[in-house]
Design an enzyme around this catalytic site. Structure first.
Site, short mmCIF file in Angstrom:
data_model
loop_
_atom_site.label_atom_id
_atom_site.label_comp_id
_atom_site.label_asym_id
_atom_site.label_seq_id
_atom_site.Cartn_x
_atom_site.Cartn_y
_atom_site.Cartn_z
CG MET A 59 -1.89 -1.22 1.16
SD MET A 59 -3.45 -0.97 2.01
CE MET A 59 -2.88 -0.72 3.66
N GLY A 60 2.15 1.08 -0.36
CA GLY A 60 3.04 2.23 -0.47
C GLY A 60 3.58 2.69 0.87
CB SER A 63 4.11 -0.05 10.89
OG SER A 63 2.84 0.44 10.53
CG HIS A 94 7.21 -1.63 1.98
ND1 HIS A 94 7.04 -0.57 2.83
CD2 HIS A 94 5.99 -2.19 1.82
CE1 HIS A 94 5.75 -0.48 3.17
NE2 HIS A 94 5.10 -1.46 2.57
NE ARG A 150 -2.21 1.05 9.85
CZ ARG A 150 -3.47 1.41 9.67
NH1 ARG A 150 -3.99 2.32 10.45
NH2 ARG A 150 -4.21 0.86 8.73
CG HIS A 165 8.46 0.71 6.08
ND1 HIS A 165 8.72 -0.64 6.17
CD2 HIS A 165 7.11 0.85 6.27
CE1 HIS A 165 7.59 -1.28 6.42
NE2 HIS A 165 6.60 -0.41 6.48
O1 PAF Z 1 -0.07 -5.45 3.86
C1 PAF Z 1 -0.50 -4.62 3.01
O2 PAF Z 1 0.16 -3.63 2.68
C2 PAF Z 1 -1.88 -4.84 2.40
O3 PAF Z 1 -2.74 -5.44 3.31
C3 PAF Z 1 -1.82 -5.63 1.07
C4 PAF Z 1 -1.29 -7.03 1.27
C5 PAF Z 1 -0.95 -4.88 0.07
C6 PAF Z 1 -3.23 -5.74 0.48
O4 PAF Z 1 -3.78 -4.49 0.23
#
Ligand code: PAF
Length: 269
Positions: free
Chosen positions: A29-30, A184, A36, A186, A33
């Site tokens: 979801m962008g 995260s 990812h 968030r 960090h």
């Molecule tokens: O973990 C996430 O970022 C989201 O839940 C995902 C797996 C991209 C689905 O929208």
């Protein structure tokens, strides 16, 4: 790296790779960090072509305010994806994935209704549906998820098994900052004092892990430390053969989740 926004563009871009190359997908979801980055690095290492999706999925948010507030910085994410060696970044608009009249949902029943599923009704229905759509669009051999969202990974694995999907799900360890807080998107909302308070969460889980190894009650050990932090849940759960101590807490306006693995099928961790 190419940035594409439609399903047709993704399919056309990947067609030449299909016969001879493996394709890896990192759904995101962008607000990238280092968590990812570790998923991107594993996919880059293990697959010939790496696709990442950047889509803040409205279907997994309960309220408009949480969705609107979710951190977004597309230009920065595009730069980071390029630096991580992503080949194709899929950035669809909401109506590309949920056009008018959309009406099919994936519901992973029991597993999707406990812990996160109980605190955020409908959340895993949104996650499973968007993941299945992304799997169908990209048709990867492997998709990459983080252990921080252990229940999400287990829900996706169950969907893959139940619906006979032909891909492997790779789950990479939680990436933490030096102070122990799980990374995260968030976390960016935490003020300095809130961040200091948030550290109680990984410390409590770690105390639970240590207690479990010593043969005492992990819930009790963690609960003592969490005392004072509004807690949505602190529970033991079995996700995909792993015994996990998982918690969701609220620090100010920010909801944080984290977990530690207590036992895998082979023994204690
Ligand atoms: O973990 C996430 O970022 C989201 O839940 C995902 C797996 C991209 C689905 O929208």
């Amino acid at each position: 790296m190419r940035v594409v926004r439609t399903v047709a563009e993704v399919r056309a871009a990947l067609e030449p790779f299909r016969a001879a190359f493996s394709v890896g997908l990192v759904p995101t979801m962008g607000a990238f960090h280092d968590g990812h980055r570790s998923l991107f690095a594993a996919a880059r290492e293990e697959c010939d072509a790496v696709v990442a999706s950047l889509f803040v999925n409205p279907a997994q948010f309960a309220g408009e305010s949480d969705l609107a507030r979710y951190p977004r910085d597309e230009p920065r994410d595009i730069g980071r994806a390029r630096n991580a060696g992503i080949d194709l970044l899929f950035v669809p608009a909401a109506d590309e994935l949920y056009p008018n009249g959309f009406g099919t949902w994936v519901d992973v029943s029991e597993l999707g209704r406990v812990l996160e599923g109980a605190s955020r009704p409908g959340h895993f229905r949104g996650v499973a549906t968007v993941c299945l759509k992304l799997f169908n669009i990209v048709r990867p051999q492997r998709a990459y998820f983080g252990q921080k969202d252990a229940q999400q990974a287990a829900v996706v694995k169950q969907m893959v098994r139940d619906l006979d999907l032909e891909l492997g799900i790779r789950v990479l360890p939680t990436v933490r900052s030096a102070d122990g807080l799980a990374l995260s998107s968030r976390n960016t909302w935490l003020s300095e004092p809130e961040r200091a308070r948030a550290l109680v969460l990984p410390r409590a889980l770690e105390a639970g892990r240590v207690a479990f190894r010593r043969g005492s009650d992990p819930l009790e050990a963690a609960r003592v430390l969490l005392n004072g932090l509004p807690t949505d849940y602190l529970e033991l759960a079995r996700f995909d053969g792993q015994l996990v101590l998982a918690a969701a807490v609220r620090v100010g306006e920010t909801r944080l989740i984290d977990n530690v693995v207590l036992q895998t099928e082979g023994g204690n961790t």
